[in-house]
Design a protein around this motif. Structure first.
Motif, PDB file in Angstrom:
ATOM      1  N   ARG A 114       0.720  -1.225   0.161  1.00 57.24           N
ATOM      2  CA  ARG A 114      -0.011   0.084  -0.075  1.00 57.24           C
ATOM      3  C   ARG A 114       0.863   1.242  -0.095  1.00 57.24           C
ATOM      4  O   ARG A 114       1.851   1.272   0.531  1.00 57.24           O
ATOM      5  CB  ARG A 114      -1.010  -0.190   1.272  1.00 57.24           C
ATOM      6  CG  ARG A 114      -1.975   1.127   1.378  1.00 57.24           C
ATOM      7  CD  ARG A 114      -3.008   0.638   0.266  1.00 57.24           C
ATOM      8  NE  ARG A 114      -4.062  -0.326   0.961  1.00 57.24           N
ATOM      9  CZ  ARG A 114      -5.209   0.057   1.749  1.00 57.24           C
ATOM     10  NH1 ARG A 114      -5.629   1.048   1.790  1.00 57.24           N
ATOM     11  NH2 ARG A 114      -5.836  -0.882   1.987  1.00 57.24           N
ATOM     12  N   SER A 115       0.372   2.411  -0.699  1.00 54.57           N
ATOM     13  CA  SER A 115       1.319   3.475  -0.768  1.00 54.57           C
ATOM     14  C   SER A 115       0.319   4.778  -0.779  1.00 54.57           C
ATOM     15  O   SER A 115      -0.737   4.791  -0.991  1.00 54.57           O
ATOM     16  CB  SER A 115       2.172   3.679  -2.002  1.00 54.57           C
ATOM     17  OG  SER A 115       1.380   3.613  -3.110  1.00 54.57           O
ATOM     18  N   ARG A 118       2.616  10.711  -3.893  1.00 58.38           N
ATOM     19  CA  ARG A 118       3.718  11.445  -3.122  1.00 58.38           C
ATOM     20  C   ARG A 118       3.257  12.899  -3.367  1.00 58.38           C
ATOM     21  O   ARG A 118       3.040  13.392  -4.483  1.00 58.38           O
ATOM     22  CB  ARG A 118       5.054  11.329  -3.954  1.00 58.38           C
ATOM     23  CG  ARG A 118       6.180  12.442  -3.766  1.00 58.38           C
ATOM     24  CD  ARG A 118       7.384  11.818  -4.176  1.00 58.38           C
ATOM     25  NE  ARG A 118       7.883  10.640  -3.964  1.00 58.38           N
ATOM     26  CZ  ARG A 118       9.035  10.180  -4.413  1.00 58.38           C
ATOM     27  NH1 ARG A 118       9.911  10.965  -5.025  1.00 58.38           N
ATOM     28  NH2 ARG A 118       9.541   8.979  -4.036  1.00 58.38           N
ATOM     29  N   GLY A 129       4.217   6.548  -6.073  1.00 56.14           N
ATOM     30  CA  GLY A 129       3.615   6.012  -4.692  1.00 56.14           C
ATOM     31  C   GLY A 129       4.881   6.093  -3.657  1.00 56.14           C
ATOM     32  O   GLY A 129       5.643   5.499  -4.153  1.00 56.14           O
ATOM     33  N   ASP A 130       4.518   6.471  -2.448  1.00 54.36           N
ATOM     34  CA  ASP A 130       5.478   6.266  -1.434  1.00 54.36           C
ATOM     35  C   ASP A 130       5.042   5.411  -0.699  1.00 54.36           C
ATOM     36  O   ASP A 130       3.803   5.141   0.108  1.00 54.36           O
ATOM     37  CB  ASP A 130       5.724   7.720  -0.789  1.00 54.36           C
ATOM     38  CG  ASP A 130       6.556   8.624  -1.408  1.00 54.36           C
ATOM     39  OD1 ASP A 130       7.287   8.356  -2.129  1.00 54.36           O
ATOM     40  OD2 ASP A 130       6.276   9.923  -1.178  1.00 54.36           O
ATOM     41  N   VAL A 131       5.722   4.048  -0.256  1.00 52.06           N
ATOM     42  CA  VAL A 131       5.258   2.873   0.177  1.00 52.06           C
ATOM     43  C   VAL A 131       4.993   3.343   1.642  1.00 52.06           C
ATOM     44  O   VAL A 131       5.789   3.795   2.589  1.00 52.06           O
ATOM     45  CB  VAL A 131       6.507   1.880   0.386  1.00 52.06           C
ATOM     46  CG1 VAL A 131       6.055   0.525   1.162  1.00 52.06           C
ATOM     47  CG2 VAL A 131       6.801   1.448  -1.310  1.00 52.06           C
ATOM     48  N   LYS A 132       3.667   2.788   1.968  1.00 49.64           N
ATOM     49  CA  LYS A 132       3.410   2.970   3.453  1.00 49.64           C
ATOM     50  C   LYS A 132       3.300   1.614   4.189  1.00 49.64           C
ATOM     51  O   LYS A 132       3.740   1.796   5.360  1.00 49.64           O
ATOM     52  CB  LYS A 132       1.751   3.377   3.637  1.00 49.64           C
ATOM     53  CG  LYS A 132       1.641   4.888   3.274  1.00 49.64           C
ATOM     54  CD  LYS A 132       2.106   5.565   4.611  1.00 49.64           C
ATOM     55  CE  LYS A 132       2.779   7.011   3.788  1.00 49.64           C
ATOM     56  NZ  LYS A 132       3.488   7.703   4.920  1.00 49.64           N
ATOM     57  N   THR A 155       2.371  -0.166  -6.905  1.00 48.76           N
ATOM     58  CA  THR A 155       1.614  -0.127  -5.408  1.00 48.76           C
ATOM     59  C   THR A 155       0.371   0.242  -5.865  1.00 48.76           C
ATOM     60  O   THR A 155      -0.043   0.897  -7.013  1.00 48.76           O
ATOM     61  CB  THR A 155       2.322   0.626  -4.709  1.00 48.76           C
ATOM     62  OG1 THR A 155       2.671   2.079  -5.037  1.00 48.76           O
ATOM     63  CG2 THR A 155       3.967  -0.099  -4.324  1.00 48.76           C
ATOM     64  N   ASP A 157      -3.098   2.654  -3.955  1.00 47.11           N
ATOM     65  CA  ASP A 157      -3.468   3.389  -2.518  1.00 47.11           C
ATOM     66  C   ASP A 157      -4.824   3.241  -1.764  1.00 47.11           C
ATOM     67  O   ASP A 157      -5.010   3.654  -0.961  1.00 47.11           O
ATOM     68  CB  ASP A 157      -3.751   5.126  -3.406  1.00 47.11           C
ATOM     69  CG  ASP A 157      -4.835   5.174  -4.108  1.00 47.11           C
ATOM     70  OD1 ASP A 157      -5.695   4.204  -4.392  1.00 47.11           O
ATOM     71  OD2 ASP A 157      -5.272   6.087  -4.651  1.00 47.11           O
ATOM     72  N   THR A 165       6.054   3.006  -8.347  1.00 52.82           N
ATOM     73  CA  THR A 165       7.311   3.090  -7.397  1.00 52.82           C
ATOM     74  C   THR A 165       8.393   2.582  -7.868  1.00 52.82           C
ATOM     75  O   THR A 165       8.598   1.383  -8.425  1.00 52.82           O
ATOM     76  CB  THR A 165       6.617   2.346  -6.253  1.00 52.82           C
ATOM     77  OG1 THR A 165       5.210   2.908  -5.621  1.00 52.82           O
ATOM     78  CG2 THR A 165       7.687   2.255  -5.143  1.00 52.82           C
ATOM     79  N   THR A 169      13.284   0.791  -4.317  1.00 57.18           N
ATOM     80  CA  THR A 169      12.303   0.970  -3.027  1.00 57.18           C
ATOM     81  C   THR A 169      11.549  -0.050  -2.789  1.00 57.18           C
ATOM     82  O   THR A 169      11.526  -0.426  -1.542  1.00 57.18           O
ATOM     83  CB  THR A 169      11.413   2.248  -3.302  1.00 57.18           C
ATOM     84  OG1 THR A 169      12.461   3.479  -3.461  1.00 57.18           O
ATOM     85  CG2 THR A 169      10.934   2.894  -1.814  1.00 57.18           C
ATOM     86  N   GLU A 173      11.833  -2.008   0.687  1.00 60.66           N
ATOM     87  CA  GLU A 173      10.752  -2.192   1.837  1.00 60.66           C
ATOM     88  C   GLU A 173      10.442  -3.489   2.011  1.00 60.66           C
ATOM     89  O   GLU A 173      10.120  -3.866   2.826  1.00 60.66           O
ATOM     90  CB  GLU A 173       9.755  -1.036   1.159  1.00 60.66           C
ATOM     91  CG  GLU A 173       9.938   0.269   1.034  1.00 60.66           C
ATOM     92  CD  GLU A 173      10.097   0.733   2.631  1.00 60.66           C
ATOM     93  OE1 GLU A 173       9.495   0.438   3.317  1.00 60.66           O
ATOM     94  OE2 GLU A 173      10.770   1.859   2.519  1.00 60.66           O
TER      95      GLU A 173
END
Ligand SMILES: Nc1ncnc2c1ncn2[C@@H]1O[C@H](COP(=O)(O)OP(=O)(O)O)[C@@H](O)[C@H]1O
Ligand SMILES: CC(=O)N[C@@H](CCC(=O)OP(=O)(O)O)C(=O)O
Length: 263
Positions: A114-115, A118, A129-132, A155, A157, A165, A169, A173
């Motif tokens: 899930r991301s 950005r 997407g920034d990874v969450k 990824t 949301d 992504t 990364t 991750e």
């Protein structure tokens, strides 16, 4: 209580970049070597060059900033097709042919990664997407069943949107999430022998690198471009419980060379 500490099983996360996956010969060699790795393993792939090529054929210009693709709505369609489709499925089929029970996954499949989009600061990256969160527990279950996850650099949301992504990364991750259960070695493999002192001299491999040395090499212009996010992700992983991080030649993933990341 170290005597009671549970010994974690070994797991190897291999990340392979765009130059290797776009050429049949180098990809075949990589898949042969990956198939030969003993024990638990995960493959993370990029495919940036293939996406840039298809985008050009469709008349879509590719823009990269700090090693990241500016991903507008049309580019998002291209990367979803290329990473989640062509590249991922070719690799899965290639591994199945080698007796490896590969399962291709984007972050949306089983909600594995899930991301969040950005936020716009100096640069608007668009649908990046920034990874969450990485579901390491689910990946661990698959791995223990004998499945080999093959992760695409996509990824989601949670609201129905796919996000692009960076594959380095995704690898970092994923390795971090799996380090809660496994003794993880993360190997970034590409077309050079490791991080080089002189990019034009293949024999100038820096055998190990600390964060201070990294900052100095960047200031001196020795390390640049796509190598910067690769090293940033490497330091983050080694500081978050990953046992070993190596940057090395794709045709030498089972050898001892390359650059080792130090805390
Ligand atoms: N000091 C360095 N040593 C090796 N490669 C470097 C260095 N500095 C910059 N690079 C560049 O980094 C690139 C690798 O990053 P990237 O293109 O993102 O690879 P990948 O697609 O495999 O992730 C190399 O192709 C090389 O051009
Ligand atoms: C946001 C972002 O930059 N995503 C990357 C994902 C692919 C990738 O990382 O591929 P390589 O490993 O081959 O470079 C991109 O679209 O280029």
């Amino acid at each position: 209580m170290t005597g009671n500490k549970k010994v974690r099983e070994k797991l190897t996360v291999i990340k392979v970049g765009g130059k290797i996956v776009e050429e049949e010969a180098t990809l075949c060699k990589l898949l042969d070597d990956f198939a030969a790795i003993d024990g638990y393993k995960v493959l993370v792939h990029g495919g940036g060059r293939s996406a840039t090529k298809l985008a050009a054929q469709l008349g879509i210009e590719s823009k990269m900033v700090n090693g990241r693709r500016i991903t507008d709505a049309e580019t998002l369609k291209v990367v979803t097709m290329v990473y989640g489709g062509l590249v991922n499925k070719n690799i899965v089929a290639g591994l199945q042919a080698r007796g490896v029970n590969a399962l291709g996954l984007t972050g949306a499949d089983m909600n594995v990664i899930r991301s969040v989009k950005r936020p716009v600061k100096e640069v608007d990256y668009g649908f990046v997407g920034d990874v969450k969160q990485v579901d390491g527990a689910f990946l661990g279950e698959l791995i223990h069943k004998g499945v080999v996850p093959v992760m695409a650099p996509l990824t989601h949301d949670g609201n129905g949107n796919m996000l692009n992504t960076n594959a380095d990364t995704i690898a970092g991750e994923t390795a971090k999430a799996l380090a809660e259960q496994f003794d993880v070695t993360l190997v970034y493999c590409f077309e050079k022998k490791g991080v080089l002192r002189d990019e034009n001299d293949d024999d100038s491999v820096i055998p190990q690198i600390t964060p201070d040395e990294f900052r100095q090499y960047v200031a001196d212009g020795v390390i640049q471009g796509g190598m910067i996010p690769k090293l940033e992700n490497s330091f983050e992983a080694i500081n978050a419980g990953v046992s070993e991080v190596v940057i090395t030649l794709a045709s030498a993933i089972n050898a001892t060379g390359g650059t080792r990341i130090k805390k």
